[in-house]
Scaffold this motif. Structure first.
Motif, short mmCIF file in Angstrom:
data_model
loop_
_atom_site.label_atom_id
_atom_site.label_comp_id
_atom_site.label_asym_id
_atom_site.label_seq_id
_atom_site.Cartn_x
_atom_site.Cartn_y
_atom_site.Cartn_z
N MET A 181 9.47 -10.54 -1.51
CA MET A 181 8.31 -11.25 -1.69
C MET A 181 7.47 -10.90 -0.26
O MET A 181 8.09 -10.53 0.69
N VAL A 182 6.32 -10.77 -0.65
CA VAL A 182 5.26 -10.22 0.35
C VAL A 182 4.50 -11.56 0.43
O VAL A 182 3.18 -11.40 -0.19
N ASP A 239 0.75 -1.14 -0.18
CA ASP A 239 0.18 0.08 -0.07
C ASP A 239 0.81 1.28 0.10
O ASP A 239 0.33 2.23 -0.87
N GLU A 240 1.99 1.03 0.76
CA GLU A 240 2.70 2.38 0.75
C GLU A 240 3.94 2.60 -0.37
O GLU A 240 4.48 3.52 -0.47
N MET A 281 3.98 -2.51 -12.65
CA MET A 281 3.86 -1.15 -11.75
C MET A 281 4.49 -1.18 -10.41
O MET A 281 5.38 -0.47 -10.00
N ARG A 282 4.55 -2.49 -9.76
CA ARG A 282 5.34 -2.65 -8.54
C ARG A 282 6.81 -2.60 -8.63
O ARG A 282 7.73 -1.80 -8.07
N THR A 297 3.68 2.87 -3.52
CA THR A 297 3.54 3.67 -4.93
C THR A 297 3.62 5.19 -4.29
O THR A 297 4.01 5.83 -5.13
N GLY A 298 3.16 5.17 -2.93
CA GLY A 298 3.34 6.69 -2.54
C GLY A 298 4.84 6.90 -2.14
O GLY A 298 5.09 8.28 -2.38
N ARG A 299 5.55 6.01 -1.67
CA ARG A 299 6.99 6.44 -1.31
C ARG A 299 7.70 6.70 -2.78
O ARG A 299 8.65 7.58 -2.82
N ALA A 300 7.29 5.92 -3.81
CA ALA A 300 7.85 6.16 -5.04
C ALA A 300 7.53 7.42 -5.49
O ALA A 300 8.25 8.41 -6.29
N ALA A 301 6.28 7.98 -5.66
CA ALA A 301 5.56 9.22 -6.11
C ALA A 301 6.60 10.35 -5.57
O ALA A 301 6.68 11.52 -6.28
#
Length: 332
Positions: free
Chosen positions: A148-149, A5-6, A311-312, A8-12
């Protein structure tokens, strides 16, 4: 899953430009459109103007065949490969190759990173990166990792680094130590926690013997010398590395057993099989392969990658552009 969840926000927040040399692939086009719309990264698609494009006009596109920077790519190739027998004709032909063109953009800072692999082999992606970007200072071995998640199994959510799962087939002890060191450095950028490194084997602390066990033990010694402030242990069986109760029984007193979040596999066979089993049978999200040890991020994708996978991996690639911890400081 909090990490996902976090991510993409960290990347943005980093505002990273990533070149996608396989802009003709519908998966890449859809991923680029979503990445641009959500402002995760700024995608740059390498794409022939003669082809059919289904993405939004707002996504930047480059046609390598007609771009004036092709001359620069040609010069780059001659600079780095002339001594290896590359001719001017070869350089001219290769200068329109989308992957080489994209990595040249990274080399010159036109973009921050590159992401390919949907229909390009890992060997071709790595070759282009080594030719035109090269290894990071002090790095001897370029390797890969998957983030790995899995479903929660320990204390809530755990993100595990599996390394190496895609590059070094039969690593020496020195290469295994290199792989571990680079996995530690990248994990601090990508996940942001403290790495706990477990070297995997079919033996735990002398329960069995063999050439591969000896190799792992030597790699552990080398890694401890290079990372004196990091928790490193082995040889450990996977259950001893991951499960606290089993770790206490099999490796009492270990600072790693039951707590490992970086798993170093003894061979590419083990690593590649291991990550695919965990992904397919346990339902883990596998992000990667992420290349470790390059001077600038140029990452690979599985040819079976989905839009979500792209995307990930793009978001992780963006996080890799952060300034890494210098090897000399990391290694004390």
């Amino acid at each position: 899953m909090r990490f996902l969840d976090e991510l993409t926000g960290r990347a943005a927040r980093l505002r990273v430009r990533i070149a996608f040399p396989e802009g003709h692939d519908p998966r890449v086009q859809e991923a680029a459109a979503q990445l641009a719309r959500e402002r995760v990264v700024e995608p740059v698609l390498l794409y022939s103007e003669r082809g059919r494009f289904a993405g939004p006009d707002s996504v930047e596109r480059i046609d390598p065949a007609g771009d004036p920077r092709r001359a620069r790519v040609r010069a780059d190739l001659l600079e780095v490969r002339r001594d290896k027998g590359l001719t001017a004709d070869d350089a001219d032909r290769l200068s329109a190759d989308p992957v080489l063109f994209a990595v040249s953009l990274v080399r010159h800072g036109d973009v921050h990173a590159c992401l390919a692999g949907c229909d390009t082999t890992t060997a071709d992606v790595i070759r282009a990166a080594l030719w035109l970007v090269g290894r990071a200072p002090g790095v001897r071995t370029v390797s890969s990792a998957f983030y790995m998640v899995p479903p929660p199994f320990r204390h809530g959510e755990d993100v595990l680094t599996f390394t190496d799962c895609g590059v070094v087939r039969y690593p020496t002890a020195e290469q295994l130590a290199d792989i571990a060191v680079n996995a530690v450095r990248d994990r601090r950028r990508v996940v942001g926690d403290e790495p706990v490194v477990g070297f995997l084997s079919f033996s735990t602390r002398g329960s069995a013997e063999g050439e591969s066990v000896d190799l792992v033990r030597q790699a552990v010694r080398l890694t401890r010398e290079r990372l004196p402030d990091c928790a490193v242990d082995g040889e450990l069986q996977a259950d001893a590395a991951l499960v606290e109760a089993i770790g206490r029984r099999k490796a009492p007193g270990s600072a790693v057993a039951g707590r490992a979040n970086v798993l170093v596999f003894p061979s590419l066979d083990a690593g590649n099989i291991g990550y695919k089993l965990v992904e397919r049978l346990a339902g883990a999200v596998a992000i990667g392969p992420v290349l470790q040890g390059l001077a600038k991020p140029c990452n690979d994708l599985s040819r079976g990658a989905s839009v979500d996978d792209i995307m990930r991996t793009a978001a992780v690639t963006a996080l890799q552009t952060q300034q890494p911890e210098p090897l000399e400081r990391l290694e004390g």
